[in-house]
Motif scaffolding. Structure first.
Motif, PDB file in Angstrom:
ATOM      1  N   ASN A   1      13.885  74.031 -49.740  1.00 17.53           N
ATOM      2  CA  ASN A   1      14.947  73.026 -49.722  1.00 17.53           C
ATOM      3  C   ASN A   1      14.781  72.112 -48.506  1.00 17.53           C
ATOM      4  N   LYS A   2      14.398  70.878 -48.742  1.00 19.93           N
ATOM      5  CA  LYS A   2      14.145  69.948 -47.640  1.00 19.93           C
ATOM      6  C   LYS A   2      15.406  69.246 -47.144  1.00 19.93           C
ATOM      7  N   THR A   3      16.550  69.525 -47.765  1.00 20.84           N
ATOM      8  CA  THR A   3      17.786  68.851 -47.358  1.00 20.84           C
ATOM      9  C   THR A   3      18.586  69.647 -46.327  1.00 20.84           C
ATOM     10  N   VAL A   4      18.304  70.951 -46.176  1.00 23.43           N
ATOM     11  CA  VAL A   4      19.039  71.748 -45.184  1.00 23.43           C
ATOM     12  C   VAL A   4      18.467  71.491 -43.796  1.00 23.43           C
ATOM     13  N   PRO A   5      19.287  71.670 -42.769  1.00 24.72           N
ATOM     14  CA  PRO A   5      18.752  71.529 -41.414  1.00 24.72           C
ATOM     15  C   PRO A   5      17.655  72.565 -41.163  1.00 24.72           C
ATOM     16  N   LEU A   6      16.577  72.117 -40.576  1.00 22.04           N
ATOM     17  CA  LEU A   6      15.441  72.982 -40.257  1.00 22.04           C
ATOM     18  C   LEU A   6      15.376  73.094 -38.738  1.00 22.04           C
ATOM     19  N   LEU A   7      15.563  74.301 -38.222  1.00 13.40           N
ATOM     20  CA  LEU A   7      15.570  74.531 -36.780  1.00 13.40           C
ATOM     21  C   LEU A   7      14.271  75.211 -36.390  1.00 13.40           C
ATOM     22  N   LEU A   8      13.501  74.544 -35.560  1.00 11.29           N
ATOM     23  CA  LEU A   8      12.201  75.062 -35.143  1.00 11.29           C
ATOM     24  C   LEU A   8      12.312  75.668 -33.756  1.00 11.29           C
ATOM     25  N   ILE A   9      11.684  76.821 -33.574  1.00 10.20           N
ATOM     26  CA  ILE A   9      11.763  77.531 -32.297  1.00 10.20           C
ATOM     27  C   ILE A   9      10.410  78.139 -31.962  1.00 10.20           C
ATOM     28  N   CYS A  10      10.140  78.233 -30.671  1.00  7.97           N
ATOM     29  CA  CYS A  10       8.951  78.923 -30.169  1.00  7.97           C
ATOM     30  C   CYS A  10       9.374  79.638 -28.893  1.00  7.97           C
ATOM     31  N   GLY A  11       8.434  79.950 -28.035  1.00  3.46           N
ATOM     32  CA  GLY A  11       8.770  80.673 -26.809  1.00  3.46           C
ATOM     33  C   GLY A  11       9.601  79.867 -25.837  1.00  3.46           C
ATOM     34  N   THR A  12       9.184  78.628 -25.572  1.00  3.91           N
ATOM     35  CA  THR A  12       9.869  77.809 -24.569  1.00  3.91           C
ATOM     36  C   THR A  12      10.338  76.455 -25.096  1.00  3.91           C
ATOM     37  N   GLY A  13       9.934  76.078 -26.284  1.00  4.55           N
ATOM     38  CA  GLY A  13      10.342  74.811 -26.874  1.00  4.55           C
ATOM     39  C   GLY A  13       9.225  73.793 -27.016  1.00  4.55           C
ATOM     40  N   ALA A  14       8.096  74.001 -26.340  1.00  2.00           N
ATOM     41  CA  ALA A  14       7.007  73.019 -26.366  1.00  2.00           C
ATOM     42  C   ALA A  14       6.359  72.916 -27.748  1.00  2.00           C
ATOM     43  N   ARG A  15       5.994  74.052 -28.342  1.00  2.00           N
ATOM     44  CA  ARG A  15       5.373  74.026 -29.671  1.00  2.00           C
ATOM     45  C   ARG A  15       6.361  73.561 -30.730  1.00  2.00           C
ATOM     46  N   ALA A  16       7.604  73.953 -30.589  1.00  2.00           N
ATOM     47  CA  ALA A  16       8.617  73.548 -31.566  1.00  2.00           C
ATOM     48  C   ALA A  16       8.804  72.038 -31.564  1.00  2.00           C
TER      49      ALA A  16
END
Length: 135
Positions: free
Chosen positions: A85-100
Motif C-alpha cells: 500500500n503506497k498511500t500509508v505513511p512509510l516510516l524509515l529507520i536505521c541505527g542513527t538516521g543517516a541510511r534512513a
C-alpha cells in the motif's frame, strides 16, 4: 552609509552570529525531522508502516516492534513487495538516521509519497523508551 563605514566590525559580528544561529536549521533541513513520538502517533492514528533499512544482522539484534526489514541496498527490488500500500505513511529507520534519510529518496521514487525518516534512528527510539524486539 556613514553608519556602515563607522561600525563595520559591529555589523560583521552581528551577521556572523546570526549565521551561526541559523546554521543548525539550514543543515537540518534535509534530514529526518520526524521524532520517535511523532512516529508513534502516525503508527497509531494512520497505520503507518515502519521499515528498518539496516542489514539483517543489525535488525536481528533489535528493531522497532512490528517493523519490516528491507536493507538499503535492496530497497528498489524489495520495498514494493514488503509494503504494497503506497498511500500509508512509510516510516524509515536505521541505527542513527543517516541510511534512513537516503532511503527516503528511493521510497519516494518508487511512489511512496508519505515516506519519512525517523530522526535519530533506533538510538532516538531507544532514548525515548519505546519498545523494541529481537528476532
Amino acid at each position: 552609509m556613514k553608519f556602515i563605514v563607522d561600525n563595520w566590525m559591529l555589523l560583521l559580528i552581528t551577521l556572523s552570529s546570526g549565521g551561526m544561529l541559523a546554521w543548525p536549521l539550514l543543515r537540518g533541513a534535509g534530514t529526518g525531522s520526524l521524532t520517535a513520538q511523532g512516529a508513534v502517533q502516525l503508527i497509531n492514528r494512520e497505520r503507518a508502516v515502519v521499515v528498518d533499512v539496516r542489514e539483517p544482522e543489525e535488525f536481528a539484534a533489535g528493531h522497532v516492534t512490528n517493523s519490516k526489514n528491507v536493507p538499503l541496498n535492496l530497497m528498489e527490488e524489495k520495498l514494493t513487495s514488503a509494503v504494497k500500500n503506497k498511500t500509508v505513511p512509510l516510516l524509515l529507520i536505521c541505527g542513527t538516521g543517516a541510511r534512513a534519510n537516503r532511503a527516503v529518496a528511493t521510497a519516494k521514487k518508487l511512489g511512496y509519497e508519505q515516506a519519512q525518516a525517523i530522526a535519530g534512528g533506533l538510538k532516538a527510539w531507544k532514548d525515548a523508551n519505546l519498545p523494541i524486539e529481537k528476532a
